[in-house]
Design an enzyme around this catalytic site. Structure first.
Site, short mmCIF file in Angstrom:
data_model
loop_
_atom_site.label_atom_id
_atom_site.label_comp_id
_atom_site.label_asym_id
_atom_site.label_seq_id
_atom_site.Cartn_x
_atom_site.Cartn_y
_atom_site.Cartn_z
N ARG A 160 -8.81 -0.17 -4.19
CA ARG A 160 -8.57 0.83 -4.93
C ARG A 160 -9.73 0.77 -5.97
NH1 ARG A 160 -3.18 -0.64 -4.48
NH2 ARG A 160 -1.95 1.07 -3.32
N LYS A 200 -0.43 -1.35 -7.15
CA LYS A 200 0.60 -0.26 -7.58
C LYS A 200 1.88 -1.09 -7.57
CE LYS A 200 -1.39 4.17 -6.65
NZ LYS A 200 -1.13 5.63 -5.78
N HIS A 204 -12.36 7.34 -3.04
CA HIS A 204 -11.35 6.87 -2.16
C HIS A 204 -11.23 6.97 -0.76
CE1 HIS A 204 -6.95 5.94 -2.74
NE2 HIS A 204 -6.48 6.94 -1.90
N ARG A 264 -12.08 3.75 0.99
CA ARG A 264 -10.89 3.14 1.05
C ARG A 264 -10.20 3.37 2.39
NH1 ARG A 264 -6.26 0.14 -0.87
NH2 ARG A 264 -4.36 1.36 -1.13
N HIS A 276 0.26 -1.27 0.72
CA HIS A 276 1.08 0.02 0.99
C HIS A 276 2.62 -0.81 0.86
CE1 HIS A 276 -1.97 2.88 2.67
NE2 HIS A 276 -1.90 2.97 1.54
N TYR A 286 -2.06 7.55 6.25
CA TYR A 286 -3.58 6.97 5.69
C TYR A 286 -4.76 6.89 6.70
CZ TYR A 286 -5.89 4.95 1.54
OH TYR A 286 -6.60 4.68 0.44
#
Length: 313
Positions: free
Chosen positions: A166, A189, A257, A260, A283, A292
């Site tokens: 990211r 995250k 993004h 990615r 993820h 995605y």
């Protein structure tokens, strides 16, 4: 779209909102941008509720909220032009806050919390083709008057496209992360850690940037520096890519993004499996990786039929 002017928040309400945002940031690892969005969402909701109730909102007055009030808020937001996706996010923030305050104050807000968000079509990511991604990096390499800045932007974008980082993870790297080994430990995250293999081309791109960078690499300081020596902001990478895509005629979806996204889809096209790509991207859910990469159910079934031992000769 204008935001309604809120009635002055009662001190107890302002304190409750601040406390909730602190909890979200500390315990749920929300980013600075998410906290800013949540604050705006709640201020909008409290502004509506103040006018709806005819008084400044307090934590105690929240106990009177019913499903009709939540529906009235949604209707008012739609009337102001808020789209389904933005409204769903706003309602999610409001419900999260109400859930927190109901637990803290002992309110029964089950009826209000049962209000459903509007359905919306989730937009699929639009990755760049390998040729488009390479053209973009080549354009960025010559797109700045200061050579070390151009080399820096290329290095960051190479980490996005070549390693699936990211943008926040790339600019969050410190001098202590260099020199790169065969893999890099990334905290993403939810504070989930993952090991990301480092391609030689990514290592070489970062080395080229550091060779020309006027700032010395320090373990406790940012690896990627801004022109004044501070930590690089992701917005500068976005601006660099925006300039490159304009020159190349690439679509507006060609963002950092998207690089990615491209990492994931190019891996899948080369035969990578979803579970491995999920781990590389960080993820929490395989379904997120499926969306995605733009994988559909037909592709999943094809992989299943080809891989399941009962289907082998």
């Amino acid at each position: 779209m204008t935001v309604p002017t809120p009635l002055a928040l009662a001190p107890a309400m302002a304190d409750a909102l601040a406390r909730w945002l602190e909890v979200e940031a500390a315990t749920r690892d929300r980013s600075r941008h998410t906290i800013t969005a949540y604050r705006a969402d709640l201020l909008t909701f409290l502004a509506f509720l103040g006018g709806h109730l005819g008084e400044a909102v307090t934590p105690k007055s929240l106990a009177r909220i019913r499903q009709t009030d939540m529906r009235a808020f949604a209707a008012a937001e739609r009337a102001r032009g808020l789209g389904p996706r933005s409204l769903a996010r706003r309602q999610s923030a409001v419900r999260s806050f109400l859930r927190w305050i109901s637990d803290r104050e002992g309110y029964d807000l089950s009826a209000a919390l049962a209000t459903r968000s509007p359905k919306y079509m989730r937009s699929l990511p639009r990755p760049l083709s390998p040729e488009q991604a390479q053209d973009a990096l080549d354009m960025v390499a010559t797109g700045h008057d200061t050579p070390w800045v151009a080399a820096r932007d290329v290095a960051v974008m190479t980490l996005l496209w070549g390693c699936g980082l990211r943008i926040s993870e790339a600019v969050g790297l410190n001098g202590s992360d260099w020199p790169f080994r065969d893999s890099l430990t990334i905290t993403g995250k939810g504070k989930r850690q993952r090991q990301v293999p480092i391609l030689p081309v990514a290592r070489d791109a970062v080395a080229a940037y550091l060779h020309d960078c006027p700032w010395q690499t320090e373990p406790d300081l940012a690896l990627f520096r801004g022109v004044r020596g501070g930590r690089l902001d992701g917005g500068q990478i976005a601006a660099s890519l925006r300039k490159a895509r304009a020159a190349l005629g690439l679509p507006p979806t060609a963002t950092p993004h998207a690089l990615r996204h491209s990492f994931a889809t190019h891996l899948l096209a080369a035969g990578g499996d979803l579970r491995t790509i999920q781990e590389l991207l960080g993820h929490a859910s395989l379904s997120t990786t499926q969306v995605y990469t733009g994988v559909d159910d037909a592709h999943l079934m094809a992989v299943y039929r080809a891989a399941h031992p009962r289907n082998r000769g």
